[in-house]
Motif scaffolding. Structure first.
Motif, mmCIF file in Angstrom:
data_model
loop_
_atom_site.group_PDB
_atom_site.id
_atom_site.type_symbol
_atom_site.label_atom_id
_atom_site.label_comp_id
_atom_site.label_asym_id
_atom_site.label_seq_id
_atom_site.Cartn_x
_atom_site.Cartn_y
_atom_site.Cartn_z
ATOM 1 N N SER B 5 0.733 -1.122 0.076
ATOM 2 C CA SER B 5 0.182 -0.120 -0.040
ATOM 3 C C SER B 5 0.863 1.409 -0.039
ATOM 4 O O SER B 5 1.794 1.324 0.913
ATOM 5 N N GLN B 6 0.419 2.221 -0.944
ATOM 6 C CA GLN B 6 1.166 3.535 -1.088
ATOM 7 C C GLN B 6 0.537 4.658 -0.840
ATOM 8 O O GLN B 6 -0.636 4.688 -1.532
ATOM 9 N N THR B 7 0.643 5.697 -0.056
ATOM 10 C CA THR B 7 0.005 6.924 -0.184
ATOM 11 C C THR B 7 1.056 7.995 0.146
ATOM 12 O O THR B 7 2.241 7.965 0.495
ATOM 13 N N PRO B 8 0.445 9.314 -0.309
ATOM 14 C CA PRO B 8 -0.821 9.398 -1.086
ATOM 15 C C PRO B 8 -0.386 8.756 -2.625
ATOM 16 O O PRO B 8 0.508 8.330 -3.004
ATOM 17 N N SER B 9 -1.674 8.376 -3.323
ATOM 18 C CA SER B 9 -1.645 8.075 -4.625
ATOM 19 C C SER B 9 -1.250 9.147 -5.659
ATOM 20 O O SER B 9 -0.485 8.719 -6.483
ATOM 21 N N ASN B 10 -1.506 10.278 -5.200
ATOM 22 C CA ASN B 10 -1.140 11.377 -5.943
ATOM 23 C C ASN B 10 -0.851 12.736 -5.104
ATOM 24 O O ASN B 10 -1.316 12.829 -4.069
ATOM 25 N N LYS B 11 0.267 13.218 -5.420
ATOM 26 C CA LYS B 11 0.745 14.375 -4.452
ATOM 27 C C LYS B 11 1.214 15.623 -5.630
ATOM 28 O O LYS B 11 2.105 15.498 -6.235
ATOM 29 N N VAL B 12 0.494 16.584 -5.265
ATOM 30 C CA VAL B 12 1.133 17.741 -6.242
ATOM 31 C C VAL B 12 1.666 18.795 -5.353
ATOM 32 O O VAL B 12 1.174 19.001 -4.336
ATOM 33 N N THR B 13 2.792 19.286 -5.642
ATOM 34 C CA THR B 13 3.661 20.413 -4.453
ATOM 35 C C THR B 13 4.218 21.171 -5.523
ATOM 36 O O THR B 13 4.047 21.351 -6.712
ATOM 37 N N GLU B 14 4.832 22.476 -4.657
ATOM 38 C CA GLU B 14 5.459 23.153 -5.336
ATOM 39 C C GLU B 14 6.970 23.405 -5.408
ATOM 40 O O GLU B 14 7.480 22.822 -4.279
ATOM 41 N N LYS B 15 7.622 23.667 -6.170
ATOM 42 C CA LYS B 15 8.956 23.594 -6.113
ATOM 43 C C LYS B 15 9.721 24.112 -4.606
ATOM 44 O O LYS B 15 9.219 25.177 -4.511
ATOM 45 N N GLY B 16 10.468 23.402 -4.248
ATOM 46 C CA GLY B 16 11.222 23.721 -3.176
ATOM 47 C C GLY B 16 10.645 23.187 -1.849
ATOM 48 O O GLY B 16 11.415 23.376 -0.776
ATOM 49 N N LYS B 17 9.360 22.429 -1.609
ATOM 50 C CA LYS B 17 8.785 22.061 -0.906
ATOM 51 C C LYS B 17 9.301 20.624 -0.396
ATOM 52 O O LYS B 17 9.957 19.873 -1.245
ATOM 53 N N GLU B 83 12.389 19.432 -6.731
ATOM 54 C CA GLU B 83 12.611 20.183 -8.154
ATOM 55 C C GLU B 83 11.583 19.552 -9.022
ATOM 56 O O GLU B 83 11.004 18.645 -9.023
ATOM 57 N N ARG B 84 11.419 20.117 -10.204
ATOM 58 C CA ARG B 84 10.341 19.806 -11.170
ATOM 59 C C ARG B 84 10.719 18.495 -11.735
ATOM 60 O O ARG B 84 10.010 17.515 -12.195
ATOM 61 N N GLY B 85 12.261 18.376 -11.719
ATOM 62 C CA GLY B 85 12.752 16.833 -12.303
ATOM 63 C C GLY B 85 12.504 15.868 -11.387
ATOM 64 O O GLY B 85 12.745 14.842 -11.885
ATOM 65 N N ASP B 86 12.000 16.223 -10.293
ATOM 66 C CA ASP B 86 11.675 14.988 -9.283
ATOM 67 C C ASP B 86 10.134 14.563 -9.727
ATOM 68 O O ASP B 86 9.630 13.520 -9.128
ATOM 69 N N SER B 87 9.544 15.018 -10.583
ATOM 70 C CA SER B 87 8.386 14.674 -10.858
ATOM 71 C C SER B 87 8.207 13.143 -11.504
ATOM 72 O O SER B 87 8.944 12.977 -12.490
ATOM 73 N N ALA B 88 7.436 12.105 -10.987
ATOM 74 C CA ALA B 88 7.551 10.880 -11.380
ATOM 75 C C ALA B 88 6.555 9.928 -10.508
ATOM 76 O O ALA B 88 5.996 10.605 -9.691
ATOM 77 N N VAL B 89 6.544 8.806 -10.870
ATOM 78 C CA VAL B 89 5.766 7.817 -10.299
ATOM 79 C C VAL B 89 6.837 7.201 -9.323
ATOM 80 O O VAL B 89 7.573 6.632 -9.412
ATOM 81 N N TYR B 90 6.699 7.008 -7.685
ATOM 82 C CA TYR B 90 7.479 6.533 -7.007
ATOM 83 C C TYR B 90 6.837 5.125 -6.511
ATOM 84 O O TYR B 90 5.798 5.138 -5.963
ATOM 85 N N LEU B 91 7.464 3.957 -6.839
ATOM 86 C CA LEU B 91 7.070 2.754 -6.756
ATOM 87 C C LEU B 91 7.770 2.198 -5.446
ATOM 88 O O LEU B 91 8.805 2.260 -5.268
ATOM 89 N N CYS B 92 6.860 1.501 -4.759
ATOM 90 C CA CYS B 92 7.424 0.711 -3.672
ATOM 91 C C CYS B 92 7.246 -0.736 -3.856
ATOM 92 O O CYS B 92 6.171 -1.114 -4.435
ATOM 93 N N ALA B 93 8.320 -1.597 -3.511
ATOM 94 C CA ALA B 93 7.771 -3.195 -3.649
ATOM 95 C C ALA B 93 8.224 -3.565 -2.371
ATOM 96 O O ALA B 93 9.272 -3.232 -1.541
ATOM 97 N N SER B 94 7.629 -4.947 -2.036
ATOM 98 C CA SER B 94 8.463 -5.682 -0.932
ATOM 99 C C SER B 94 8.716 -7.239 -1.564
ATOM 100 O O SER B 94 8.227 -7.522 -2.451
ATOM 101 N N SER B 95 9.358 -7.992 -0.770
ATOM 102 C CA SER B 95 9.607 -9.347 -0.996
ATOM 103 C C SER B 95 9.943 -10.157 0.274
ATOM 104 O O SER B 95 10.403 -9.603 1.241
ATOM 105 N N PRO B 96 9.477 -11.311 0.230
ATOM 106 C CA PRO B 96 9.818 -12.223 1.324
ATOM 107 C C PRO B 96 11.404 -12.448 1.315
ATOM 108 O O PRO B 96 12.007 -12.122 0.501
ATOM 109 N N PRO B 97 11.931 -13.382 2.540
ATOM 110 C CA PRO B 97 13.211 -13.829 2.493
ATOM 111 C C PRO B 97 13.731 -14.554 1.205
ATOM 112 O O PRO B 97 12.719 -15.343 0.868
#
Lengths: 115, 113
Positions: B5-17, B83-97
């Protein structure tokens, strides 16, 4: 340098036709190989994986892939494509030993299916 | 039977925040990963946790990016001075041992205006 190349950015096939998506890798160590599928707005789902053994691996949804060490390839195939297969497909490679999570992904191939 | 589970699903922010993205892995999965997917690209590795410690952070692009997993479960990816270049989808994943597949969440889409 370690890399994964998916030469086809976008492929369109007719429903019912066969499919082959290409994947070539460059990796110094013995690799683990994966194919993932990503539908719009959804997370990546594993289709199949190769660790060792039989070089032809079967996955979910009727997909298969063949590992060819001599060609550094791991192409994905499906004999008959369904409209629901339209998605983006990613090939990935990881190390057998070491940082298991550091998978290197290709840029993906977008599959469109014509009715 | 929850997935990653990832939150938030969408985040809009201003440069420098400052931004925090949260990942809740599948219960019992010891390994957790962060990837970043820019438009038209495949996922790019950022950092990998085994338990509470970062086993490999070689993919973090610079010191504005930091991730923690204090109790070996939930992880937070922190981005300073966005920065504006940080705009992307950030994916998280997990795995068992052990070696195996990564189970991905649906991602957090970050837009920096």
């Amino acid at each position: 340098a370690q890399s994964v190349t998916q030469p086809d950015i976008h492929i369109t096939v007719s429903e019912g036709a066969s499919l082959e998506l290409r994947c070539n890798y460059s990796y110094g160590a013995t690799p683990y190989l994966f194919w993932y599928v990503q539908s719009p707005g959804q997370g990546l789902q594993l289709l199949l994986k190769y660790f060792s053994g039989d070089t032809l691996v079967q996955g979910i949804k009727g997909f298969e892939a063949e590992f060819k060490r001599s060609q550094s390839s791991f192409n994905l195939r499906k004999p008959s494509v369904h409209w629901s297969d339209a998605a983006e497909y990613f090939c990935a490679v990881g190390a057998v030993q070491g940082s298991q999570g550091n998978l290197i992904f290709g840029k993906g191939t977008k599959l469109s299916v014509k009715p | 039977g929850a997935g990653v589970s990832q939150t938030p699903s969408n985040k809009v922010t201003e440069k420098g925040k400052y931004v925090e993205l949260r990942c809740d892995p599948i219960s019992g999965h010891t390994a957790l990963y962060w990837y970043r997917q820019s438009l038209g690209q495949g996922p790019e590795f950022l950092i990998y946790f085994q338990g509470t410690g970062a086993a490999d952070d070689s993919g973090l692009p610079n010191d504005r990016f930091f991730a923690v997993r204090p109790e070996g479960s939930v992880s937070t990816l922190k981005i300073q001075r966005t920065e504006r270049g940080d705009s992307a989808v950030y994916l998280c994943a997990s795995s068992p041992p052990g070696p195996g597949e990564l189970f991905f969440g649906e991602g957090s889409r970050l837009t920096v205006l």
